[in-house]
Design an enzyme around this catalytic site. Structure first.
Site, short mmCIF file in Angstrom:
data_model
loop_
_atom_site.label_atom_id
_atom_site.label_comp_id
_atom_site.label_asym_id
_atom_site.label_seq_id
_atom_site.Cartn_x
_atom_site.Cartn_y
_atom_site.Cartn_z
N CYS A 93 0.87 -1.18 0.00
CA CYS A 93 0.00 0.00 0.00
C CYS A 93 0.90 1.23 0.00
O CYS A 93 1.64 1.45 0.98
CB CYS A 93 -0.91 -0.01 1.22
SG CYS A 93 -2.04 1.39 1.20
N GLY A 94 0.85 1.99 -1.09
CA GLY A 94 1.75 3.14 -1.24
C GLY A 94 1.36 4.28 -0.32
O GLY A 94 2.21 4.80 0.42
N HIS A 95 0.08 4.65 -0.33
CA HIS A 95 -0.31 5.77 0.55
C HIS A 95 -0.10 5.36 2.00
O HIS A 95 0.28 6.18 2.84
CB HIS A 95 -1.77 6.19 0.28
CG HIS A 95 -2.75 5.55 1.20
ND1 HIS A 95 -3.41 4.37 0.90
CD2 HIS A 95 -3.15 5.88 2.46
CE1 HIS A 95 -4.18 4.03 1.92
NE2 HIS A 95 -4.05 4.91 2.86
N HIS A 208 -8.34 -4.19 -7.83
CA HIS A 208 -8.36 -2.73 -7.94
C HIS A 208 -8.64 -2.36 -9.40
O HIS A 208 -7.99 -2.92 -10.30
CB HIS A 208 -7.01 -2.12 -7.56
CG HIS A 208 -6.67 -2.19 -6.10
ND1 HIS A 208 -6.31 -3.37 -5.48
CD2 HIS A 208 -6.64 -1.23 -5.15
CE1 HIS A 208 -6.06 -3.11 -4.20
NE2 HIS A 208 -6.26 -1.82 -3.98
N ASP A 234 -10.20 5.33 -3.70
CA ASP A 234 -8.98 5.86 -3.10
C ASP A 234 -8.98 7.38 -3.21
O ASP A 234 -9.09 7.92 -4.31
CB ASP A 234 -7.75 5.27 -3.81
CG ASP A 234 -6.48 5.44 -3.01
OD1 ASP A 234 -6.40 6.42 -2.24
OD2 ASP A 234 -5.57 4.60 -3.15
N CYS A 238 -3.19 6.72 -5.20
CA CYS A 238 -2.92 5.29 -5.04
C CYS A 238 -1.47 4.97 -5.43
O CYS A 238 -1.11 5.00 -6.61
CB CYS A 238 -3.89 4.44 -5.86
SG CYS A 238 -3.79 2.69 -5.44
N GLY A 239 -0.68 4.63 -4.41
CA GLY A 239 0.74 4.36 -4.66
C GLY A 239 0.98 3.13 -5.52
O GLY A 239 1.79 3.15 -6.44
N THR A 240 0.24 2.05 -5.22
CA THR A 240 0.42 0.85 -6.02
C THR A 240 -0.21 1.04 -7.40
O THR A 240 0.28 0.52 -8.40
CB THR A 240 -0.16 -0.40 -5.31
OG1 THR A 240 -1.49 -0.11 -4.87
CG2 THR A 240 0.68 -0.79 -4.11
O1 PYC Z 1 -1.79 3.69 -2.11
O2 PYC Z 1 -1.29 1.68 -2.83
C1 PYC Z 1 -2.07 2.48 -2.34
C2 PYC Z 1 -3.43 2.03 -1.97
C3 PYC Z 1 -3.97 0.80 -2.19
C4 PYC Z 1 -5.26 0.83 -1.68
C5 PYC Z 1 -5.47 2.07 -1.15
N1 PYC Z 1 -4.33 2.79 -1.34
#
Ligand code: PYC
Length: 315
Positions: A93-95, A208, A234, A238-240
């Site tokens: 999870c990036g965030h 996702h 999100d 979304c980092g991923t």
């Molecule tokens: O930031 O990767 C992310 C993420 C995944 C689900 C919610 N945020």
């Protein structure tokens, strides 16, 4: 009146570009030895009620992502972390990693610099920059299939890319839907239909769905709308999901190695992304995503066994 049996979990809340993260510091049952992936398996199989208690109503909400701190099996890591949400577990999870780093700094557990973190899908590095932003070097990311046609009931054929960015994504580049906050209900419904169709048509791993369109801020390159596994969207870019986008841009030769890509969320918050090639033939990249987070709360959750909603409301 008898004294209820209460379990106490210490938490810190933060948000990254509007998307919340709840770091759980202590109070959980022991998840035993082994890698973070091993500990996640025990969390899922034996203590899933805690996941629901921590992030679901009445203590949380559908949009909240939990980040449980666990001992890493790799001693070079500053910590291990298990990410989870209203319906299950996330690989990376990036965030959440950006929120975790800012939280660890708030607690005085880390200083600016680069730190290794063990997740259930591999070790990542995260750098707390002198300006307070966090850069995450995510797990290796790649596009598995390009322009997969999916028949979506009441929508028609939608083409999208199947991509690993630490979670499995279906990426749809389209100006068919206006990516504006006013359209949240429509965007949620459209992406939920796409999700169900993608899963039914041979890709059950995808949880996702990500739509891309033109940015509203002229400094950004693109705006997205990301539907998370439990039907919440999100709030951050979304980092991923940004990692998955970078994998596509790299594979299509639309972005040079180390060049900057500014990804705007549906709220207008931004992540700065770039990548380095790991394997040009396999089109595998190392994505880097930079964003900022703010700590919003420090609290102790009380899990009272006599409370009928002690373990959260599951929908
Ligand atoms: O930031 O990767 C992310 C993420 C995944 C689900 C919610 N945020």
């Amino acid at each position: 009146m008898t004294t209820p049996s209460i379990r106490r979990l210490r938490i810190l809340d933060s948000h990254t570009g509007g998307e919340p993260t709840r770091v759980v510091l202590d109070g959980m049952p022991d998840l035993g030895p082994g890698s973070v992936a091993d500990q996640l398996a025990r969390f899922r199989n034996q203590y899933d009620t805690y996941r629901s208690a921590i992030v679901n109503e009445p203590r949380g909400s559908d949009v909240l992502v939990g980040a449980l701190l666990v001992p890493p099996s790799d001693p070079t890591c500053v910590c291990g972390v298990i990410f989870f949400n209203n319906v299950g577990y996330l690989g990376m999870c990036g965030h959440g990693t950006i929120g975790l780093m800012v939280t660890l700094f708030h607690l005085g557990r880390i200083q600016p610099g680069t730190h290794r973190i063990e997740t259930s899908v591999g070790i990542i590095t995260a750098t707390l920059n002198p300006d307070g932003s966090v850069s995450v070097a995510n797990v290796p990311s790649y596009r598995k299939q390009k322009a997969v046609p999916i028949q979506v009931p009441e929508i028609g054929t939608v083409h999208g890319d199947l991509v690993w960015g630490g979670n499995w994504f279906f990426l749809v580049d389209s100006d068919r839907w206006e990516l504006d906050l006013k359209q949240i209900d429509t965007l949620t419904e459209v992406t939920w239909r796409i999700r169900k169709a993608v899963n039914a048509q041979g890709y059950p791993e995808v949880d996702h769905i990500e739509l891309f369109g033109p940015p509203q801020n002229p400094k950004a390159h693109s705006r997205n709308f990301v539907l998370c596994p439990g039907k919440a969207y999100d709030r951050s870019p979304c980092g991923t999901g940004t990692s998955a986008k970078l994998a596509c841009l790299a594979a299509d030769r639309k972005l040079e190695e180390n060049a900057e890509w500014i990804q705007e969320s549906i709220l207008g918050s931004q992540f700065r992304g770039s990548f380095q090639w790991l394997d040009r033939t396999a089109r595998t990249i190392s994505p880097r995503v930079t964003g900022t987070a703010f700590v919003t709360g420090e609290a102790t959750l009380l899990l009272n066994a006599e409370d009928p909603f002690c373990w959260g409301i599951r929908t």
